[in-house]
Design a protein around this motif. Sequence first.
Motif, PDB file in Angstrom:
ATOM      1  N   ARG A   1       0.692  -1.163  -0.096  1.00  7.85           N
ATOM      2  CA  ARG A   1       0.081  -0.388   0.273  1.00  7.85           C
ATOM      3  C   ARG A   1       1.097   1.237   0.583  1.00  7.85           C
ATOM      4  N   THR A   2       2.349   1.038  -0.366  1.00 10.69           N
ATOM      5  CA  THR A   2       3.095   2.354   0.238  1.00 10.69           C
ATOM      6  C   THR A   2       3.356   3.019  -1.590  1.00 10.69           C
ATOM      7  N   GLY A   3       2.947   3.976  -1.488  1.00 11.77           N
ATOM      8  CA  GLY A   3       4.379   4.790  -2.267  1.00 11.77           C
ATOM      9  C   GLY A   3       3.450   4.397  -4.084  1.00 11.77           C
ATOM     10  N   VAL A   4       4.887   3.936  -4.476  1.00 10.80           N
ATOM     11  CA  VAL A   4       4.993   3.138  -6.301  1.00 10.80           C
ATOM     12  C   VAL A   4       4.574   2.205  -6.426  1.00 10.80           C
TER      13      VAL A   4
ATOM     14  N   ILE B   1       0.860  -2.299  -8.367  1.00  7.70           N
ATOM     15  CA  ILE B   1      -0.323  -3.285  -8.242  1.00  7.70           C
ATOM     16  C   ILE B   1      -1.395  -2.238  -9.078  1.00  7.70           C
ATOM     17  N   ASP B   2      -1.384  -1.562  -8.855  1.00  9.26           N
ATOM     18  CA  ASP B   2      -3.264  -1.384  -9.025  1.00  9.26           C
ATOM     19  C   ASP B   2      -2.400  -0.803 -10.607  1.00  9.26           C
ATOM     20  N   GLY B   3      -1.638  -1.209 -11.413  1.00  7.97           N
ATOM     21  CA  GLY B   3      -1.294  -0.767 -12.385  1.00  7.97           C
ATOM     22  C   GLY B   3      -1.329   0.679 -12.968  1.00  7.97           C
ATOM     23  N   THR B   4      -1.313   1.762 -11.783  1.00  5.16           N
ATOM     24  CA  THR B   4      -1.571   3.243 -12.562  1.00  5.16           C
ATOM     25  C   THR B   4      -0.194   3.787 -12.668  1.00  5.16           C
ATOM     26  N   ILE B   5       1.273   3.231 -12.451  1.00  8.21           N
ATOM     27  CA  ILE B   5       2.455   3.584 -12.145  1.00  8.21           C
ATOM     28  C   ILE B   5       3.044   4.012 -13.423  1.00  8.21           C
TER      29      ILE B   5
ATOM     30  N   GLY C   1       6.030 -12.525  -6.001  1.00 10.97           N
ATOM     31  CA  GLY C   1       5.444 -11.324  -7.022  1.00 10.97           C
ATOM     32  C   GLY C   1       6.101 -10.816  -8.526  1.00 10.97           C
ATOM     33  N   GLY C   2       7.316 -11.320  -7.917  1.00 11.28           N
ATOM     34  CA  GLY C   2       7.807 -10.297  -8.846  1.00 11.28           C
ATOM     35  C   GLY C   2       7.269 -11.219 -10.414  1.00 11.28           C
ATOM     36  N   ARG C   3       6.797 -12.080 -10.597  1.00 12.74           N
ATOM     37  CA  ARG C   3       5.752 -12.874 -11.618  1.00 12.74           C
ATOM     38  C   ARG C   3       4.111 -11.988 -12.354  1.00 12.74           C
ATOM     39  N   LEU C   4       3.764 -12.008 -10.922  1.00 13.66           N
ATOM     40  CA  LEU C   4       2.808 -11.019 -10.500  1.00 13.66           C
ATOM     41  C   LEU C   4       2.797  -9.592 -11.086  1.00 13.66           C
ATOM     42  N   ILE C   5       3.617  -8.785 -11.191  1.00 15.88           N
ATOM     43  CA  ILE C   5       3.916  -6.977 -11.453  1.00 15.88           C
ATOM     44  C   ILE C   5       4.642  -7.475 -12.701  1.00 15.88           C
ATOM     45  N   ALA C   6       4.986  -8.893 -13.322  1.00 13.32           N
ATOM     46  CA  ALA C   6       5.891  -8.415 -14.733  1.00 13.32           C
ATOM     47  C   ALA C   6       4.999  -8.158 -15.604  1.00 13.32           C
TER      48      ALA C   6
END
Length: 226
Positions: A39-42, A47-51, A151-156
């Motif tokens: 829930r922190t910063g970038v 996670i929500d794909g708005t970066i 988690g890396g694979r989710l983020i990718a």
Amino acid sequence: MPRLHTAPMSLPAENRPPAEGLAARLRGATAEAHARIERTGVIAELIDGTISRQAYVGLLRSLVPVYAALEAGLRRHRRTPGLAPAIFPTLFRGRALAADLRVLAGPDWAVCIAPQAESLIYREHLHRIARDRPPALLAHAYVRYLGDLSGGRLIARTIGERFGLTPDRGLAFYSFCRPDTPSPSDFRRALDLCPLDAGEIALVEREARESFERHARIARALTAGS
Ligand code: HEM
């Protein structure tokens, strides 16, 4: 040189390694910190794909000194009995990070983009523990590599869709394609094989919690900067 090979049951109770393995203890000790960092910063924006592309490049750039110092420490201690079982060069990310930054920010990324001050502080801390308290390196290997493997694979997937990147163009950081790469459970088993006493395990737990805080400071700083 720390005393690592005395048979555990002959040690006084306070020096006997605890029943629960190191991997399970680290998971328990950092579960809350993991939920908080999502829930922190970038990281929340990841996670929500708005970066933004700038913030994502800033995040990768800030991880460069962290991985460089961690991997220098692990190379230095690859034969240190307390750490050796959990040191896997196939997990090292330094080269993959540089490849992704070249794709995302061009060949001069290292001079054009400065890492966050928090990641340089983290780098100095990693150099210090590699010199003074090597078992503490295991905490940072756990936070980074088990995180990357989990988690890396989710983020990718999120990043690939958002910026049109693929495993061979911009997503090398998340690609563990070497056949001898350990799985998350291999890595957990390796952590449990590290012959540390109760004092060293308490040190590694503390460092793992602090590592999440260090990452949270980087994540907040990047939001403030974008
Ligand atoms: C983008 C945000 C993130 C997502 C979506 C994510 C997702 C996940 C998932 C799905 C797991 C596997 C959980 C399980 O096995 O039950 C995991 C584990 C883990 N993640 Fe993350 N994570 C994120 C960010 C981070 C960050 C920023 C760090 C560290 C700085 C981190 C460190 C870890 C670690 C150490 C584990 C292994 C926990 C264990 O099984 O002991 N994660 N993550």
